[in-house]
Write a protein that holds these residues in place. Structure first.
Motif, PDB file in Angstrom:
ATOM      1  N   ASN A  85      28.347  31.165 -14.776  1.00  0.00           N
ATOM      2  CA  ASN A  85      28.354  32.551 -14.322  1.00  0.00           C
ATOM      3  C   ASN A  85      27.011  32.972 -13.724  1.00  0.00           C
ATOM      4  OD1 ASN A  85      29.590  35.034 -13.843  1.00  0.00           O
ATOM      5  ND2 ASN A  85      28.923  35.885 -15.806  1.00  0.00           N
ATOM      6  N   PHE A  86      26.529  32.188 -12.771  1.00  0.00           N
ATOM      7  CA  PHE A  86      25.326  32.525 -12.016  1.00  0.00           C
ATOM      8  C   PHE A  86      25.553  33.842 -11.275  1.00  0.00           C
ATOM      9  CE2 PHE A  86      21.628  31.483  -9.382  1.00  0.00           C
ATOM     10  CZ  PHE A  86      21.893  32.149  -8.206  1.00  0.00           C
ATOM     11  N   LYS A  87      24.628  34.805 -11.433  1.00  0.00           N
ATOM     12  CA  LYS A  87      24.751  36.090 -10.754  1.00  0.00           C
ATOM     13  C   LYS A  87      23.397  36.498 -10.193  1.00  0.00           C
ATOM     14  CE  LYS A  87      26.097  40.948 -11.308  1.00  0.00           C
ATOM     15  NZ  LYS A  87      26.510  42.009 -12.257  1.00  0.00           N
ATOM     16  N   LEU A  88      23.278  36.532  -8.884  1.00  0.00           N
ATOM     17  CA  LEU A  88      22.047  36.961  -8.231  1.00  0.00           C
ATOM     18  C   LEU A  88      21.918  38.475  -8.344  1.00  0.00           C
ATOM     19  CD1 LEU A  88      19.644  35.960  -6.513  1.00  0.00           C
ATOM     20  CD2 LEU A  88      21.045  36.427  -4.487  1.00  0.00           C
ATOM     21  N   ILE A  89      20.753  38.964  -8.821  1.00  0.00           N
ATOM     22  CA  ILE A  89      20.597  40.401  -9.011  1.00  0.00           C
ATOM     23  C   ILE A  89      19.480  40.998  -8.148  1.00  0.00           C
ATOM     24  CG2 ILE A  89      21.575  40.438 -11.319  1.00  0.00           C
ATOM     25  CD1 ILE A  89      18.802  40.390 -12.485  1.00  0.00           C
ATOM     26  N   ASP A  90      18.589  40.160  -7.602  1.00  0.00           N
ATOM     27  CA  ASP A  90      17.545  40.706  -6.739  1.00  0.00           C
ATOM     28  C   ASP A  90      16.897  39.587  -5.936  1.00  0.00           C
ATOM     29  OD1 ASP A  90      15.925  42.592  -5.575  1.00  0.00           O
ATOM     30  OD2 ASP A  90      14.667  42.956  -7.337  1.00  0.00           O
ATOM     31  N   THR A  91      16.443  39.927  -4.738  1.00  0.00           N
ATOM     32  CA  THR A  91      15.639  39.038  -3.902  1.00  0.00           C
ATOM     33  C   THR A  91      14.341  39.764  -3.613  1.00  0.00           C
ATOM     34  OG1 THR A  91      17.574  37.990  -2.882  1.00  0.00           O
ATOM     35  CG2 THR A  91      15.483  37.836  -1.690  1.00  0.00           C
ATOM     36  N   ILE A  92      13.225  39.206  -4.073  1.00  0.00           N
ATOM     37  CA  ILE A  92      11.929  39.878  -3.987  1.00  0.00           C
ATOM     38  C   ILE A  92      11.042  39.115  -3.002  1.00  0.00           C
ATOM     39  CG2 ILE A  92       9.915  40.672  -5.286  1.00  0.00           C
ATOM     40  CD1 ILE A  92      11.792  40.460  -7.815  1.00  0.00           C
ATOM     41  N   GLN A  93      10.616  39.793  -1.943  1.00  0.00           N
ATOM     42  CA  GLN A  93       9.785  39.161  -0.937  1.00  0.00           C
ATOM     43  C   GLN A  93       8.306  39.394  -1.238  1.00  0.00           C
ATOM     44  OE1 GLN A  93      11.596  40.951   2.615  1.00  0.00           O
ATOM     45  NE2 GLN A  93      12.550  38.973   3.067  1.00  0.00           N
ATOM     46  N   PHE A  94       7.479  38.411  -0.907  1.00  0.00           N
ATOM     47  CA  PHE A  94       6.044  38.498  -1.139  1.00  0.00           C
ATOM     48  C   PHE A  94       5.373  39.156   0.065  1.00  0.00           C
ATOM     49  CE2 PHE A  94       7.279  34.493  -3.431  1.00  0.00           C
ATOM     50  CZ  PHE A  94       7.248  35.062  -4.698  1.00  0.00           C
ATOM     51  N   LYS A  95       4.623  40.238  -0.205  1.00  0.00           N
ATOM     52  CA  LYS A  95       4.029  41.015   0.886  1.00  0.00           C
ATOM     53  C   LYS A  95       2.569  41.347   0.606  1.00  0.00           C
ATOM     54  CE  LYS A  95       8.309  43.316   2.420  1.00  0.00           C
ATOM     55  NZ  LYS A  95       8.266  42.798   3.812  1.00  0.00           N
ATOM     56  N   ASP A  96       1.806  41.458   1.677  1.00  0.00           N
ATOM     57  CA  ASP A  96       0.438  41.973   1.631  1.00  0.00           C
ATOM     58  C   ASP A  96       0.430  43.250   2.456  1.00  0.00           C
ATOM     59  OD1 ASP A  96      -2.230  42.424   1.409  1.00  0.00           O
ATOM     60  OD2 ASP A  96      -2.873  40.677   2.558  1.00  0.00           O
ATOM     61  N   GLY A  97       0.592  44.378   1.787  1.00  0.00           N
ATOM     62  CA  GLY A  97       0.792  45.632   2.505  1.00  0.00           C
ATOM     63  C   GLY A  97       2.138  45.612   3.196  1.00  0.00           C
ATOM     64  N   ALA A  98       2.141  45.910   4.488  1.00  0.00           N
ATOM     65  CA  ALA A  98       3.402  45.911   5.246  1.00  0.00           C
ATOM     66  C   ALA A  98       3.760  44.545   5.775  1.00  0.00           C
ATOM     67  CB  ALA A  98       3.289  46.904   6.413  1.00  0.00           C
ATOM     68  N   ASN A  99       2.874  43.558   5.610  1.00  0.00           N
ATOM     69  CA  ASN A  99       3.087  42.237   6.188  1.00  0.00           C
ATOM     70  C   ASN A  99       3.586  41.249   5.137  1.00  0.00           C
ATOM     71  OD1 ASN A  99       2.010  42.964   8.800  1.00  0.00           O
ATOM     72  ND2 ASN A  99      -0.022  42.929   7.838  1.00  0.00           N
ATOM     73  N   SER A 100       4.558  40.449   5.522  1.00  0.00           N
ATOM     74  CA  SER A 100       5.114  39.456   4.615  1.00  0.00           C
ATOM     75  C   SER A 100       4.287  38.181   4.629  1.00  0.00           C
ATOM     76  CB  SER A 100       6.549  39.118   5.021  1.00  0.00           C
ATOM     77  OG  SER A 100       7.402  40.229   4.870  1.00  0.00           O
TER      78      SER A 100
END
Length: 487
Positions: free
Chosen positions: A107-122
């Protein structure tokens, strides 16, 4: 978005190592697959997606179980394409059911995808030369390979480009970088170079062989980053023929390195004895054999994934070439020499008096998968100690990196890799696979282990609980301060 999962039946446990006194040997419990076509929850501008935008690939580059929240994290690497395509780096947060008796997962359930950012830039998977126009400037180039959550709730990520260790807030915003020791930094005749390999590089980490593993001590004070392979200059004639790779100890508070230890991979002779028809060449010791992950069990002991570069993957979709190693070792730094000041240039041997970390085989993953008829993926890279089970044992969770099921040609044109395990085909990126073939999946495995000597990481109490504890302690202090009551 809904994930397409192919659930597999529970596999009967098979012990593959001798047990320690008083403990049962670790046993393989079950596995399931996440479809190569599954997507993550990253922003999808204009409704367009695909391998370089929101395909749920590569998230087995490292695993971490946050037992305070009962959630797992799966770290994506730099994206499809080997650092020549833009990809906003990220980590996946997911739930996983674990049977409290057997350790079986589902029962794998994805709950969030978090991107790495420095201010407005990824932070981006492009190599520094492509992203910054300067091979000597690391900038926001990031090839994530190791991941932990600290006591403060912040994320710590190790990468291969620097190699570096970076700290992020739980929303993915950048806080700081640790200071990488000078002997580890890749240089060409003294000038930093984060892109090229040998013979351009003359010292430091090999290209694409940086901090592959990251873990934190139970008290949260020390971080350990591990190189995938030896330094480019440490071997005879170079790191490709050496067994000696480095574990770097950091002080979390300062971000400075405090020690380095030597870990020795299995010898090429022993590996080739297991695959006599598909042996490795002499220059494969320190390049095609390496580590994929490290996790602290207590202050001194760790589990390490050591593996070869063989198995089902984008370069060998059917797994035709014999696999020699997909193994978990238990190591100890107790008594190991601090080699921070030691230079192993031009030698494959350790000087007299220098002691590497001790090492014993804990579990042979390849043999377990072979016994059950489960495909052996090339990149076994994620490992974490999951939930504690009813009998006191733990569910050890492992995962694979499927490289997004994408390969590329010499002109950097990308193709999807499709297979049924017997035949394979390359098709235009983000197009349908031929009938009967599918993108390479991601695999998750559960191993039941009760001989870990595991010290659970010390968590941070919730703010409300912290206040209650403080009030309680204050109350106790006031009670002690009262004069005795005469009766």
């Amino acid at each position: 978005m809904q994930q397409k999962l192919v659930l597999k039946p529970i596999v009967l446990a098979i012990a593959l190592t001798s047990s320690c006194a008083g403990f049962a040997a670790p046993v393989f419990v079950n596995h399931f697959t996440v479809s190569g076509t599954a997507t993550d929850l990253a922003p999808n501008p204009g409704g367009t997606g695909g391998a370089n935008v929101n395909r749920l690939g590569g998230f087995g580059s490292d695993f971490f179980y946050d037992r305070n929240q009962d959630v797992y994290y799966g770290l994506n690497d730099r994206g499809a394409g080997g650092g020549v395509y833009s990809y906003d780096t990220r980590v996946q947060k997911f739930k996983l059911d674990v049977n409290s008796t057997t350790g079986a997962i589902g029962n794998f359930k994805l709950i969030d995808t978090i991107q790495f950012k420095d201010g407005a830039n990824s932070f981006n998977g492009l190599n520094p030369g492509s992203l910054n126009g300067d091979k000597s400037l690391l900038g926001r180039s990031l090839d994530p390979e190791g991941f932990v959550v600290g006591r403060n709730g912040n994320f710590y990520v190790s990468d291969e480009y620097g190699p570096s260790v970076k700290e992020f807030r739980p929303d993915g915003s950048f806080i700081r970088s640790f200071t990488t020791p000078a002997n580890i930094l890749p240089k060409a005749n003294g000038t930093p170079n984060f892109v090229d390999g040998r013979p351009v590089l003359t010292t430091g980490r090999q290209d694409n062989r940086g901090f592959e593993g990251l873990t934190i001590s139970p008290d949260g004070k020390k971080m350990y980053a591990m190189l995938q392979d030896p330094l480019v200059n440490e071997g005879d004639p170079d790191g490709r023929r050496s067994r000696n790779l480095r574990i770097v100890e950091f002080d979390v508070a300062s971000g400075l390195s405090t020690k380095q230890f030597v870990y020795q991979t299995e010898s090429l002779a022993d590996l080739n004895a297991r695959v006599p028809d598909d042996t490795f060449g002499n220059n494969a010791q320190g390049r095609n054999i390496g580590i994929s992950a490290i996790i602290a069990l207590n202050d001194k002991e760790f589990l390490i994934i050591e593996r070869d570069n063989r198995g089902a993957g984008v370069d060998d979709p059917t797994g035709a070439v014999s696999v020699a190693s997909k193994r978990i070792y238990k190591i100890s730094i107790d008594g190991a020499s601090d080699v921070s000041a030691l230079d192993l240039t031009g030698t494959n041997d350790l000087p007299v008096g220098v002691t590497p970390v001790s090492k014993t085989l804990y579990f042979d993953v390849a043999e377990a998968l072979k016994a059950q008829g489960i495909p052996i993926a090339e990149k076994l890279e994620g490992i974490t100690v999951g939930r504690q089970l009813d009998d006191g044992s733990y569910a050890l969770i492992l995962g694979t990196d499927n490289d997004f099921s994408v390969t590329q040609d010499g002109e950097a044109v990308q193709f999807d890799v499709c297979t049924d395990g017997i035949t394979s085909a390359q098709v235009a990126l983000d197009s349908a696979c031929p009938a009967g073939l599918n993108l390479l999946p991601s695999y998750l495995f559960s191993i039941k282990a009760d001989d870990l000597n595991y010290a659970q990481p010390q968590g941070v109490p919730e703010p409300g609980l912290t206040m209650l504890m403080a009030l309680g302690l204050a109350g106790l202090g006031a009670m002690r301060a009262r004069p005795p009551i005469n009766r």
